[in-house]
Design a protein around this motif. Sequence first.
Motif, short mmCIF file in Angstrom:
data_model
loop_
_atom_site.label_atom_id
_atom_site.label_comp_id
_atom_site.label_asym_id
_atom_site.label_seq_id
_atom_site.Cartn_x
_atom_site.Cartn_y
_atom_site.Cartn_z
N LEU A 64 0.83 -1.20 0.00
CA LEU A 64 0.00 0.00 0.00
C LEU A 64 0.87 1.26 0.00
CD1 LEU A 64 -2.77 -1.09 2.54
CD2 LEU A 64 -2.92 -1.00 0.05
N LYS A 65 1.98 1.20 0.71
CA LYS A 65 2.89 2.35 0.72
C LYS A 65 3.50 2.57 -0.66
CE LYS A 65 7.06 2.05 2.42
NZ LYS A 65 8.19 1.88 3.38
N MET A 66 3.86 1.50 -1.35
CA MET A 66 4.42 1.62 -2.69
C MET A 66 3.41 2.18 -3.67
SD MET A 66 6.59 -1.96 -2.83
CE MET A 66 7.05 -1.77 -4.54
N LEU A 67 2.17 1.77 -3.56
CA LEU A 67 1.13 2.31 -4.44
C LEU A 67 0.95 3.80 -4.22
CD1 LEU A 67 -1.58 -0.51 -4.14
CD2 LEU A 67 -0.18 0.01 -6.14
N ALA A 68 1.02 4.22 -2.95
CA ALA A 68 0.83 5.64 -2.63
C ALA A 68 2.02 6.50 -3.04
CB ALA A 68 0.56 5.79 -1.13
N LEU A 69 3.23 5.97 -2.86
CA LEU A 69 4.44 6.77 -3.10
C LEU A 69 4.86 6.79 -4.57
CD1 LEU A 69 6.71 5.82 -0.05
CD2 LEU A 69 5.44 7.94 -0.41
N HIS A 70 4.76 5.64 -5.25
CA HIS A 70 5.36 5.52 -6.58
C HIS A 70 4.35 5.60 -7.73
CE1 HIS A 70 9.07 4.54 -4.55
NE2 HIS A 70 8.59 3.42 -4.04
N HIS A 71 3.08 5.45 -7.44
CA HIS A 71 2.06 5.46 -8.50
C HIS A 71 2.47 4.59 -9.68
CE1 HIS A 71 0.20 8.74 -6.30
NE2 HIS A 71 1.35 9.40 -6.33
N PRO A 72 2.73 3.32 -9.44
CA PRO A 72 3.23 2.43 -10.50
C PRO A 72 2.18 2.20 -11.59
CG PRO A 72 2.59 1.16 -8.58
CD PRO A 72 2.51 2.59 -8.17
N VAL A 73 2.65 1.85 -12.78
CA VAL A 73 1.77 1.56 -13.91
C VAL A 73 2.22 0.25 -14.56
CG1 VAL A 73 1.25 3.98 -14.36
CG2 VAL A 73 3.22 2.93 -15.48
N ALA A 74 1.37 -0.25 -15.47
CA ALA A 74 1.68 -1.43 -16.28
C ALA A 74 2.12 -2.61 -15.42
CB ALA A 74 2.73 -1.07 -17.33
N ILE A 75 3.27 -3.22 -15.77
CA ILE A 75 3.70 -4.45 -15.12
C ILE A 75 4.00 -4.24 -13.64
CG2 ILE A 75 6.12 -4.08 -15.77
CD1 ILE A 75 4.26 -7.47 -15.40
#
Length: 224
Positions: A64-75
């Motif tokens: 959840l922290k990675m989703l909030a901090l990095h806003h990842p896309v695709a793979i």
Amino acid sequence: MTKHLDRDMDQLHRDILSLSAVVEEMIGNAGRALQDGRVDLAEKVIHDDQEVDQQEVAIEEECLKMLALHHPVAIDLRRISTVIKVNNDLERIADLAVNVAQRAIGVKDYPRFVIPEGVGPMVSKVSGMVRGALDAFVNMDTSAAKSVILRDDEVDALNADLINRLRLTMQQDAQFVAAALHCFSAIRHLERIADLATNIAEDAIYLVDGEIVRHRSVMKKIAK
């Protein structure tokens, strides 16, 4: 940002591997406890569940922290979302291993009760499915994932055969009803572990292809 995301992804990878190792050991110990009457192994499984719970929460919080901090896309987004699902399934598998261990302790109270011969092969197949599903996820191997999914039918067949045997045992000798019911429950829990291994394999396919293959009718089309 990419460097930090890559670093966090590497750590997430190590964390899920660590959790996987604990859960795999729990399945093996629960199976041996049931087959061999090893109360010590059953108690270890029950104790190890606390570690799994702690790791599961830590991994989810990291995702959840990675989703909030990095806003990842695709793979990268698919990988994080898949880890969340696999993480949850591993925790549920650990809970089921605990259930098997508890039933093993219950069976031990009936020393004259003989564990059906098919239990050993079922434990082996279920353990193999979990290991195969996790390997498919880690290696992003869709062929291996599809193989795991198709093996679920073998476990279902063993489950049905063992249930029939236990019903016959209960009908023939009332003194074994309680022990047979413990064994019956343990077998059901093992079958459910196989279902969760199938979920992980399906998630591995989603990770690579971005395609949801949750329903068996879809999976059969893909396997052809």
